[in-house]
Design a protein around this motif. Structure first.
Motif, PDB file in Angstrom:
ATOM      1  N   GLY A 239       0.794  -1.225   0.000  1.00  0.00           N
ATOM      2  CA  GLY A 239       0.000   0.000   0.000  1.00  0.00           C
ATOM      3  C   GLY A 239       0.827   1.276   0.000  1.00  0.00           C
ATOM      4  N   GLN A 240       2.140   1.140   0.258  1.00  0.00           N
ATOM      5  CA  GLN A 240       3.010   2.317   0.272  1.00  0.00           C
ATOM      6  C   GLN A 240       3.417   2.696  -1.142  1.00  0.00           C
ATOM      7  OE1 GLN A 240       5.753   3.067   3.377  1.00  0.00           O
ATOM      8  NE2 GLN A 240       3.670   3.450   4.039  1.00  0.00           N
ATOM      9  N   PRO A 241       3.634   3.981  -1.402  1.00  0.00           N
ATOM     10  CA  PRO A 241       4.093   4.367  -2.738  1.00  0.00           C
ATOM     11  C   PRO A 241       5.525   3.899  -2.975  1.00  0.00           C
ATOM     12  CG  PRO A 241       4.090   6.257  -1.274  1.00  0.00           C
ATOM     13  CD  PRO A 241       3.454   5.129  -0.509  1.00  0.00           C
ATOM     14  N   VAL A 242       5.818   3.625  -4.248  1.00  0.00           N
ATOM     15  CA  VAL A 242       7.135   3.137  -4.635  1.00  0.00           C
ATOM     16  C   VAL A 242       7.921   4.282  -5.256  1.00  0.00           C
ATOM     17  CG1 VAL A 242       8.360   1.492  -6.094  1.00  0.00           C
ATOM     18  CG2 VAL A 242       6.163   0.866  -5.090  1.00  0.00           C
ATOM     19  N   CYS A 243       9.198   4.398  -4.890  1.00  0.00           N
ATOM     20  CA  CYS A 243      10.084   5.391  -5.492  1.00  0.00           C
ATOM     21  C   CYS A 243      10.809   4.736  -6.656  1.00  0.00           C
ATOM     22  CB  CYS A 243      11.081   5.877  -4.441  1.00  0.00           C
ATOM     23  SG  CYS A 243      12.205   7.158  -5.053  1.00  0.00           S
ATOM     24  N   LEU A 244      10.785   5.381  -7.811  1.00  0.00           N
ATOM     25  CA  LEU A 244      11.342   4.778  -9.021  1.00  0.00           C
ATOM     26  C   LEU A 244      11.908   5.907  -9.867  1.00  0.00           C
ATOM     27  CD1 LEU A 244      11.281   1.838 -10.087  1.00  0.00           C
ATOM     28  CD2 LEU A 244       9.220   2.434 -11.327  1.00  0.00           C
ATOM     29  N   LEU A 245      13.213   5.894 -10.093  1.00  0.00           N
ATOM     30  CA  LEU A 245      13.869   7.001 -10.794  1.00  0.00           C
ATOM     31  C   LEU A 245      14.343   6.594 -12.177  1.00  0.00           C
ATOM     32  CD1 LEU A 245      16.118   8.356  -7.895  1.00  0.00           C
ATOM     33  CD2 LEU A 245      13.699   8.781  -8.352  1.00  0.00           C
TER      34      LEU A 245
END
Lengths: 273, 273
Positions: A239-245
């Motif tokens: 449910g947590q947002p994912v960091c993706l660069l």
């Protein structure tokens, strides 16, 4: 049947393709399946509606295919029946209808029929499908997930698909059901694949040389994770947002192309317009 | 008041920020407005609810600001009133509440108050806002638009905003209202700007050096159009999908950063986790 040693066309369609007045996608599917010599097998296994196979039989015949048969697989045993395998051997094009992709994977997965379809495509035969029938085509399939633009851990469930290729992960009804988040989440697990988000009435015609060309009235969103510098997928909780660069995104409309091998996008005929 | 010659912080918030138990975003807004010495002016003009200003007055006071006043601008004449301009002159932080961004732009746009806020930010004072109050901050503002993941011609209407910077275009309630399509459409007109899509309870703290850092429980989607090779925006008609090649997309969560000048994303503290 004269299959070359090149892989055949792969044709995922985003669902709700035009079937009446201007069925450009289905017409082109017939063309890449042999045109007037096309021999198409329709597999309506994903669908719960009994007339789905017959409906596509009629459409493909009207579009000029020489022979069309719907072949339902309702139980896993059907996947080893000799008459069906023989029929698949003859086909120049195989088409999966919409419905629920987990019906296709649970009924056909691992059967002789699934292996034969994969092998036939590897030897030059066209395989396509719409909606659930598009999702099933690749090795890694989005089984189900949540809606929303941003990726969240747990927002997508992957399952093994038919495995024609592992180069891409497909999602369909893309704009209509707001699925960018789940497609990006699927890539966040392992950025090696290309994400292909298909709008309704829109198809990616993927040629034997791995060049994808768009057909239809919507857009194909290509998400290339090749340049990803960081993914927090291993650290985040459900449910947590994912960091993706470092994602590269192309929005392609009819005529534009993307090469799955070189990962180059081109406006195609659009650039001249 | 000791404003340096550097620009002040710009703090767009995606709406629905936590106000009760863990108001991390609003607390940090107080910190970058001077902490215990913070003198905050709340501008509730976007809102139609009469208690919006008072509510934020109370919150900012509880979070330790020394002085807080809500200053409503209900008519364009209010934008030249001496007492209000004097109050803005004293402030170390200016905060726009949510509501309708067109109320802010139609009432404040071009007034002495708007010019003063812009000049005060240019000289070091913090300016932020939530939802409509976030949209208003930049030069090019999304006034309204459609929902959906893919860009379509006509899916977004731009209007001039407060103009603190023209480096970015902001959209808010981003994941919750599925706004990637309209943000990308906004960039398709002219790819020079960076698109910033803010989820709810999520903020971009943009430092004087143009480094943006994420705070809050959602994600900030940064769409960098700098590498765009082709946009079909000049050719397409209302409602048609737009072809756009070469977008770079970063999905940032709390602690991750993006430099609006170098256009480099970094996982920040996340990379150590």
């Amino acid at each position: 049947m004269e299959a070359g040693e090149q892989r055949g066309w792969i044709v995922p369609i985003g669902g709700a393709e035009e079937k009446e007045s201007a069925p450009r996608i289905l017409k082109r599917f017939v063309n890449v399946s042999g045109g007037r010599d096309a021999d198409i097998v329709v597999i309506p296994t994903a669908s719960r509606q009994s007339d789905t196979g017959a409906r596509y039989e009629k459409i493909f015949r009207e579009l000029g295919a020489e022979r069309v048969d719907a072949l339902d697989f309702a139980h896993r045993d059907d996947g080893k029946r000799e008459d069906r395998l023989r029929r698949i051997e003859q086909a120049t094009g195989i088409f999966f209808t919409g419905g629920n992709q987990l019906r296709i994977s649970t009924i056909l997965g691992g059967t002789a029929a699934a292996k034969l379809i994969r092998s036939r495509n590897a030897h030059g035969i066209t395989v396509g499908g719409t909606s659930a029938g598009a999702s099933i085509l690749s090795e890694h399939m989005i089984a189900f997930g949540d809606e929303g633009s941003s990726p969240k851990a747990g927002s997508v469930r992957l399952a093994p698909g038919l495995g024609l290729t592992n180069r891409f992960v497909i999602d369909q009804h893309f704009r209509q059901r707001d699925r960018l988040g789940r497609l990006v989440t699927a890539l966040a697990f392992n950025p090696f694949a290309v994400g292909i988000g298909l709008d309704e009435d829109t198809a990616a015609f993927i040629a034997p040389d791995n060049t994808l060309e768009v057909e239809g009235t919507g857009a194909v969103t290509v998400v290339d994770a090749d340049g990803v510098e960081f993914s927090s997928m291993a650290q985040v909780e459900e449910g947590q947002p994912v960091c993706l660069l470092g994602l590269t995104v192309h929005i392609l409309t009819a005529g534009a192309t993307f090469n799955l091998h070189t990962r180059k996008a081109s406006a195609g005929t659009l650039a001249d317009g």
